[in-house]
Each structure stands twice: as C-alpha cells, then as structure tokens.
Design a protein around this motif. Structure first.
Motif, short mmCIF file in Angstrom:
data_model
loop_
_atom_site.label_atom_id
_atom_site.label_comp_id
_atom_site.label_asym_id
_atom_site.label_seq_id
_atom_site.Cartn_x
_atom_site.Cartn_y
_atom_site.Cartn_z
N VAL B 123 0.73 -1.31 -0.01
CA VAL B 123 0.07 0.09 -0.11
C VAL B 123 1.06 1.16 -0.13
CG1 VAL B 123 -1.60 1.42 1.19
CG2 VAL B 123 -1.98 -1.06 1.25
N ALA B 124 0.95 2.24 -1.07
CA ALA B 124 1.50 3.43 -0.93
C ALA B 124 0.51 4.34 -1.01
CB ALA B 124 1.97 3.55 -2.58
N PRO B 125 0.90 5.17 0.30
CA PRO B 125 -0.16 6.17 0.65
C PRO B 125 -0.13 7.39 -0.04
CG PRO B 125 1.33 5.55 2.54
CD PRO B 125 1.78 5.00 1.17
N VAL B 126 -1.01 8.23 -0.26
CA VAL B 126 -0.98 9.24 -1.03
C VAL B 126 -1.38 10.24 -0.06
CG1 VAL B 126 -2.34 10.80 -2.54
CG2 VAL B 126 -1.69 8.34 -3.17
N GLY B 127 -0.89 11.25 0.32
CA GLY B 127 -1.23 12.44 1.38
C GLY B 127 -2.10 13.51 1.11
N ALA B 128 -2.79 14.09 2.03
CA ALA B 128 -3.57 15.07 1.69
C ALA B 128 -2.89 16.25 1.21
CB ALA B 128 -4.27 15.77 2.98
N LEU B 129 -3.29 17.02 0.11
CA LEU B 129 -2.50 18.06 -0.56
C LEU B 129 -2.70 19.32 0.48
CD1 LEU B 129 -0.98 19.40 -2.95
CD2 LEU B 129 -3.36 20.00 -3.96
N THR B 130 -3.95 19.38 0.94
CA THR B 130 -4.17 20.65 1.72
C THR B 130 -4.91 20.21 3.17
OG1 THR B 130 -6.51 20.52 0.89
CG2 THR B 130 -4.98 21.91 -0.19
N THR B 131 -4.86 21.06 4.06
CA THR B 131 -5.38 20.98 5.48
C THR B 131 -6.21 21.81 5.81
OG1 THR B 131 -4.85 19.84 7.51
CG2 THR B 131 -3.25 21.34 6.83
N ASN B 141 1.56 19.69 5.55
CA ASN B 141 3.19 19.79 5.57
C ASN B 141 3.79 18.53 4.65
OD1 ASN B 141 3.43 21.69 7.71
ND2 ASN B 141 2.59 20.39 9.32
N LEU B 142 3.87 18.97 3.49
CA LEU B 142 3.97 18.10 2.29
C LEU B 142 5.49 17.28 2.56
CD1 LEU B 142 2.33 19.84 -0.48
CD2 LEU B 142 1.33 17.83 0.76
N ALA B 143 6.36 18.23 3.05
CA ALA B 143 7.67 17.90 2.94
C ALA B 143 8.13 16.56 4.13
CB ALA B 143 8.69 18.98 3.33
N SER B 144 7.29 16.86 5.36
CA SER B 144 7.15 15.97 6.07
C SER B 144 6.48 14.59 5.77
CB SER B 144 6.48 16.35 7.39
OG SER B 144 7.03 17.55 7.81
N LEU B 145 5.19 14.89 5.10
CA LEU B 145 4.49 13.62 4.61
C LEU B 145 5.31 12.81 3.60
CD1 LEU B 145 0.96 15.44 4.05
CD2 LEU B 145 1.61 13.67 5.67
N LYS B 146 6.20 13.70 2.81
CA LYS B 146 7.11 12.91 1.85
C LYS B 146 7.98 12.00 2.65
CE LYS B 146 9.41 12.79 -2.29
NZ LYS B 146 10.18 12.99 -3.17
N TYR B 172 5.56 24.13 -4.82
CA TYR B 172 6.12 23.39 -3.52
C TYR B 172 6.46 21.72 -3.95
CZ TYR B 172 7.20 22.66 1.48
OH TYR B 172 7.75 22.25 2.59
N CYS B 173 5.25 21.17 -4.52
CA CYS B 173 5.44 19.80 -4.98
C CYS B 173 6.37 19.66 -6.11
CB CYS B 173 3.94 19.25 -5.60
SG CYS B 173 2.89 19.00 -3.96
N ARG B 174 6.74 20.68 -6.72
CA ARG B 174 7.89 20.51 -7.66
C ARG B 174 9.07 20.51 -7.28
NH1 ARG B 174 11.12 20.34 -11.99
NH2 ARG B 174 11.83 22.32 -12.81
N GLN B 175 9.19 21.27 -6.22
CA GLN B 175 10.55 21.37 -5.36
C GLN B 175 10.61 19.94 -4.72
OE1 GLN B 175 10.30 24.31 -2.64
NE2 GLN B 175 11.51 23.08 -0.99
N LEU B 176 9.54 19.33 -4.34
CA LEU B 176 9.83 18.09 -3.57
C LEU B 176 9.83 16.97 -4.56
CD1 LEU B 176 7.09 18.83 -0.68
CD2 LEU B 176 9.63 18.97 -0.47
N ASP B 177 9.58 17.17 -5.58
CA ASP B 177 9.42 15.99 -6.85
C ASP B 177 8.23 15.02 -6.42
OD1 ASP B 177 9.90 14.75 -9.13
OD2 ASP B 177 11.45 13.44 -8.36
#
Lengths: 307, 441
Positions: B123-131, B141-146, B172-177
């Motif tokens: 199972v590969a989790p997909v994180g919430a984009l917004t909160t 907190n997308l970096a932490s989620l990544k 931001y997601c572009r930066q985090l790839d």
C-alpha cells in the motif's frame, strides 16, 4: 393484484384512459350525491408526507373519505425520520403497521420507487422531488377533458420553471401520451439543457409558446429561484413570462389556463386571468379528489371487485 | 526457495516483452524472465500454459477508508480485495477521517497494510494536499509527509477551488518532486448535481453536473502544471473534453498524466435505470460520445493509466433516495475483468498496452517499486497470472471488499486474474486449476 402509480412516464395509454374514466365516474356519482359502496375489506391508507402539502394531502384524505378507506397521516417532521430513521426503516415500519396502501410525497426524485420497493404493496407517488407528480397530471387531464371534451390534437403549453417541476414532467407525459402537442415554455436557465428525453418542443419566447395554445399550464416559481442564479429578477421574469390577457392574445380564444398551485399571484398569473372565466384552477383542485379516488382503487385492485 | 511461473505468455511492457516463457523467483525476488531460462530445481511450479504472466497490477486510486470509516472498508478487507483483483500494489487516497495529513497517519497505514492478516499487497499512501487549519484551507506539511512515505499528494474529495492555492501547492510539490493527483471539479458548477447534466437528468428530475464542472478544472490544473513544471496526475477522466484538454496539455509539454476508471469507459448515463444508486459516481457516468473519446484517448496514450477509484460504502448509505446517496462504487475486483472485456477483447488496446495501463504506467507515474518483471528490480517479486479468456459472472456478494456498491453486479466478463503473487502467493482464484501447480519440499 395491486399496482403502483409512480410515474406517468411508465403508464400506458390504456391505463391512463381507464383511470380517467374511473375518475369521471366517481365525479358523476359524488356530484349526484351517490358515494361508492365501501369495500367489503376495510382499507387503511398511509399518507406519508415529507414535504408540506395542503391540497394534495387534503384531496387524498377526501378521496379516502368517499371510498370508505381510512387515511392514516404521517408527516416527515412529526415522525421518527426527524430522529434519524432512514426512509427504508420508516417504510418497513409502516408496512408492519399493516397499512394496505401507501401514498408518499418526498423531496428526493426517485424516492417513490424506493417506497414501493420497501413497502411491497400498492404505492402511489404524491410527488417525488423534481421527478413526477402523477395524480396531479391525472387531475389536469380530467380538467382539460371536462372543459374541452378531448385531449387529442390540443396544443398544451407548460410555462415557467420546467427544470425544477415534477408537474411539468408528469403533465408532459400524460398529455403527449393522450395525443396532445406539448410545448415547454420558459427561460433557458429554467429549462433542462438536454430535452431530447422529454416529449415536447421547447420555446424560450412566451408569445411563440402560446401561439394557438388550447391549454396553458402555469408552473409555480419557487421563491428561492427568484433570488438564485437562474433569474435576473422576479420583475423581469414576470415581464417576460407572466400569463395575462396580453400574452393570451395569441392563444386560442377558448384557451383554458391552469396552475397546480399554490399560485404566486402577480408573478405566474395576473389577477384578471387567475379570477377570469378561462381559469380552471379550482376545477383542478376538485378533480384532484376524483382522480385520487381512481388511483387508490386502481392501486389496491378494488376497482375490479376482487376485494 | 525457487518458484517458477512456467510456460506462460509473459507480457511486460517495462521490458517490451511479449513472448512465451518462464519467470523464475528466488528468495522472493525475480531472478530470471524469458524463454530460455533455467527452471530446474524449482520448489514450486505454476504451469501457466495458455495464461498471461504479467507484472503485479498496480491500482493508483483506491479508498481503503481507514482511519475512521472502517464500517465501509478496512485496510485488511481492501487489500484482500486488491489481491483478488490481481493487484499487488495499490495507492490509498487521503480523504479519510481524519484525512491523511500527518506523518503519524502515514505510519498507521504502512503498519496496518503490512500486518500478517492483511491482503499481502503493497500500500503506497497518498497524502492530503491541503489541510484545514483555523478554518482556513492551506497546504499540508508535504515535506514531512514525503519523508513519512507518501508517493503523491492529492486533493481527492476536497478539490482545491482557489487557483492561487493550487499554484503554490504545485510550486512546492515541484520542489519536493512529488506528483499531485488532482480531483478536477469546480464545485460551483457541480453544486447539488447528482448525475451527468443531460437527457437523463432532465427525464429523472435529478440535478445535473455539467461536463464543464470537470473540464474547467482539468484545464486550470494543466495550465498550472505547464507554468510550474509540477507533475500533475488527473484523476478519473470522464468527459471527452477532458481527454482533448489533456492531449493538448501534453502537446504543449505539461508534465501531465491521466487515468480513467472502468465505469467511465463502459457505462453511460443510460445505464442508471430507475435511480440505481450503484451507478452514482463523481464525475458522473456520461454519454456514448464520452465513452468513445475515452477509448480513443486510451488507445493513443493520452490516458496513461486505468484505475478503479474503489469507493466502498455500507449498505445503509446506498439504500437511500438517490440524492442522499454518496458518490462512488467499488472496483478492485472488477477493474481487470471489465478492462479486458470492454477494452482489450474489443481491440482498443493490445494485451501489452493493457498491462501498461494497469501496471507499468501507474508504477512509473508515481515512482513505485512495482510494475515490472525485470530481474532483480523490485524488492519483492510481484506477479499476476491472468486467464484472458475465462468467462465469468461477477457476483458482488462473493467479494472480499466490505462495500457491495457495484454497478457491475451480475455482469458477464471475459478474463480474470487467477493467481496473484507478491513475494509469496497471496491469492488463488477458484478458477485456478490446482493441477497446474505442485510444490516439492
């Protein structure tokens, strides 16, 4: 055998004509002071109204009264629905209260189909969301029959908020099935975007829609629509779509004007038309009783003496 | 421990492989794959004569409903359903209760899916984009989620309406790839809508959802992707206009990918019948024209992947008036069969392109450790054995999923996963002939 009256869309012409003939018979009998004999089996009819209704509920009660059936009233806010019970459980409960037939009005399109499925016995749709209101259509057809003598070949214009109207749909089906030419008339914003599934032509211009019309059915414009994104203002709507003497100039001089009620006087209709000789609104109300007598008997199978 | 999948048609688009041969697994990893490989000394042999041997299928769009909605589905039942559908890796979308917007919840998903009583799939989790914080919608907190292990971020279920927020989320997601899986819906256009805005909504008196509610957001997200360079994956395309917009965006060089769900390429608004809530989806079932254009988009590669959007609900939620019913249907156990029946056997996609849409492409889009039979590539061997020609009738009562809300119940399908292997055998179908395998200790 029992039946359901859920949608005009599904009723065949023979059944429609049979129901209208039965309603006419009841009308003649009642007007002659001659009520039908009460059925040998006592019948109780559940009247389950989740939406407010005055005329429909009263006319079902009155129909029960003439037929010797016992109406049992439930309302959405007074029942366990307000305590969180699902529609399914409410209907199951009513079934086990040993009701013989169910009449239901509900705010959701298609709710009548569910009610029939869960009730498992004769079910009459008294209006489901924006889908259908078949007994109103029967009442409208009976009214046109008594005023005009026939329906085949007539031009029937349905004017107003087509998009949100269950009466528009049921009326379109009954009049087109009985051979009339149906026209839907209203602003583009209150007519569904694709009309290929419904029987009738579409006219955004009132004059064009009323040209040569024999029957003009005005639809109620709900107050929330007047403020919503569908209309510029109720004033402009009134200017463009009100059925009044000037608008009726292009119609058949003998045209009748109907409205399922409740009316917004001064919006859909002006006072002169609402109170004039062309207006058949109060006959629609009275005929509502007789068609509902026919519908209940037909649904219960009491019309064939097999009770 | 040496396991051999013998004499099957190996279809692996990641190696451009489509030939009859064997796949050898040693210590749970693929060590050889091809026609002339050593298959001696096998502990277990699966005779795959007449069957397809493919990379374990990947479903990039699944709702497992945990945490918080385990009356609809659990990680255990959902992963078992996945295994039964031929999937060895699935992505779980973040709109749970609470949403997957903190690293602790990602840990929870990863732990639970690895439990011994789960289905044995990754199972590969997909994180919430917004909160939502202090009543305001903002980036999670997308970096932490990544770092916690998400493979993408998504606004599934809560589509971002504010274009400026989406712009910055993409930057931001572009930066985090990190790819964004985008739920494309303009809520002001789809408000109160129940089904496609068209002939059937007019007939049934149900509020319509116009195709533009989807298309304006597909267009916005494609343009923002082009501007930011962020990888954007368009979830469940349903309209011909979306297919065309994605085609144009790809032509312009936007790093955009897209998926379609089986119900959107074989059902239309005409299949709704009398208010059957199993057919209520978002985006809604549309028209023949949309189906034709979606199939064309699949065929020419505009649509990269097929995903189930498996959305289980409890019976009490779906046995209600149509406008009270939730949107979505289960799909893990029908996705392959419906795809083979309506796409592959109809000649829209070759077997190899079918496997690409169902395994290789989703794996590549999200950078997953899956989707290939190439020796010593994935950590664990993921293999699905498919009988492409077996005819079967889908019976939703017999499924592993807790959700029984399927529009495909009773449908006759052609083709099914008969054996699913993910490091070990995780599913064996009743249609698998036990004479085909033997194990020597």
């Amino acid at each position: 055998m029992n039946r359901n009256l859920l949608a005009m869309r599904h009723l065949d012409v023979d059944d429609i004509q049979y129901l209208l003939a039965m309603a006419q018979m009841h009308k003649d009998n009642v007007e002659a002071g001659d009520y039908p004999a009460p059925p040998s089996v006592r019948r109780s009819v559940g009247l389950l109204f989740f939406e407010n209704s005055t005329r429909t509920r009263v006319s079902f009660e009155k129909a029960c009264h003439y037929l010797g059936y016992q109406p049992v009233n439930f309302s959405g806010d007074g029942s366990s629905m307000s305590k969180g019970e699902t529609l399914r459980d409410t209907i199951f409960t009513l079934k086990h209260e040993r009701l013989d037939a169910l009449v239901m009005r509900h705010r959701s399109s298609g709710a009548a189909n569910l009610a029939a499925e869960y009730f498992g016995g004769p079910t009459v749709n008294a209006g489901d969301g924006q889908h259908e209101h078949p007994t109103q259509a029967l009442s409208d057809a009976l009214t046109v029959l008594s005023r005009k003598g026939q329906i085949e070949g007539l031009n029937v214009a349905i004017v107003g908020d087509i998009l949100h109207s269950r009466v528009a749909r049921s009326d379109a089906w009954i009049f087109s099935k009985l051979g009339a030419h149906v026209r839907f008339v209203g602003p583009n914003t209150l007519v569904p975007s694709v009309m290929s599934g419904l029987p009738g032509s579409v006219h955004y211009d009132l004059k064009e829609g009323l040209d040569g019309a024999d029957v003009v059915i005005c639809l109620r414009l709900q107050r929330e629509r007047m403020k919503g994104p569908h209309l510029s203002s109720s004033r402009e709507y009134t200017k463009l779509y009100q059925v009044n003497r000037a608008a009726l100039r292009v119609a058949n001089p003998e045209a009748i004007v109907m409205h399922p009620g409740p009316m917004n006087r001064g919006v859909e209709l002006d006072d002169a038309t609402a109170d004039g000789p062309q207006c058949a609104v109060l006959e629609q109300v009275t005929n509502g009783i007789f068609v509902r007598m026919a519908a209940l008997q037909w649904a219960l199978g009491d019309d064939r003496g097999d009770a | 421990m040496r396991t051999v999948f013998k004499n099957g048609r190996i279809i692996d688009p990641s190696q451009d492989l489509d030939l009859v041969g064997h796949v050898v697994v040693e210590n749970a990893q693929v060590v050889a794959c091809g026609p002339d490989v050593d298959i001696s000394d096998a502990t277990t042999v699966y005779d795959c004569t007449g069957l397809w041997i493919t990379p374990g299928l990947v479903d990039m769009h699944v709702h497992l409903r945990e945490p918080g909605e385990d009356y609809r589905e659990t990680i255990k039942t959902g992963t078992r359903a996945a295994a039964a559908g031929g999937f060895t890796t699935i992505c779980c979308l973040p709109n749970t209760t609470p949403p997957l917007d903190t690293p602790a919840l990602i840990d929870f998903i990863l732990d639970k899916s690895a439990a011994p009583d789960a289905g044995g799939v990754f199972v590969a989790p997909v994180g919430a984009l917004t909160t939502v914080k202090d009543g305001q919608t903002r980036m999670a907190n997308l970096a932490s989620l990544k770092s916690a292990g998400i493979v993408a971020a998504s606004d599934e279920g809560v589509p971002v309406q504010d274009a400026n927020l989406m712009l910055h989320a993409m930057e931001y997601c572009r930066q985090l790839d990190l790819p964004i899986m985008a739920h494309c819906e303009d809520l002001s256009l789809s408000a109160n809508g129940q089904i496609n805005d068209g002939a059937i909504s007019a007939l049934l008196g149900l509020a319509g959802m116009p195709r533009t509610a989807e298309e304006v957001m597909v267009m916005r997200n494609c343009l923002l992707s082009l501007q930011t360079g962020c990888r954007v994956h368009i979830l469940r395309v349903s309209s011909w206009g979306s297919v065309e917009l994605i085609r144009q965006a790809k032509y312009l060089g936007a790093p955009v990918t897209a998926e379609v769900c089986p119900h959107h390429f074989c059902l239309t608004e005409n299949d709704l019948g009398e208010f059957d809530t199993n057919f209520k989806t978002t985006p809604p079932l549309r028209t023949e024209l949309d189906v034709d254009m979606i199939l064309q988009g699949l065929s020419d590669g505009t649509i990269d992947a097929i995903a189930s959007d498996h959305s289980p609900y409890a019976a009490h939620e779906t046995r209600v008036p149509f406008d009270e019913a939730p949107f979505g249907c289960v799909g893990l156990e029908t996705a392959l069969g419906v795809t083979l029946t309506f796409v592959t056997h109809k000649g829209v996609l070759s077997p190899s392109e079918t496997v690409r849409r169902l395994a290789t492409a989703p794996s590549q889009i999200l950078g997953l450790d899956a989707g290939t039979l190439k020796p010593e590539t994935t950590a664990l061997a993921q293999v699905t054995v498919i009988d492409p020609d077996v005819e079967w009738t889908f019976d939703v009562k017999k499924t592993f999923s807790r959700g029984k809300n399927s529009p495909f119940d009773g449908m006759n399908l052609k083709g099914k996963a008969v054996l699913t292997y993910c490091g070990t055998e995780i599913y064996r179908d009743a249609l698998w002939d036990s004479a085909r395998d033997h194990t020597t200790e």
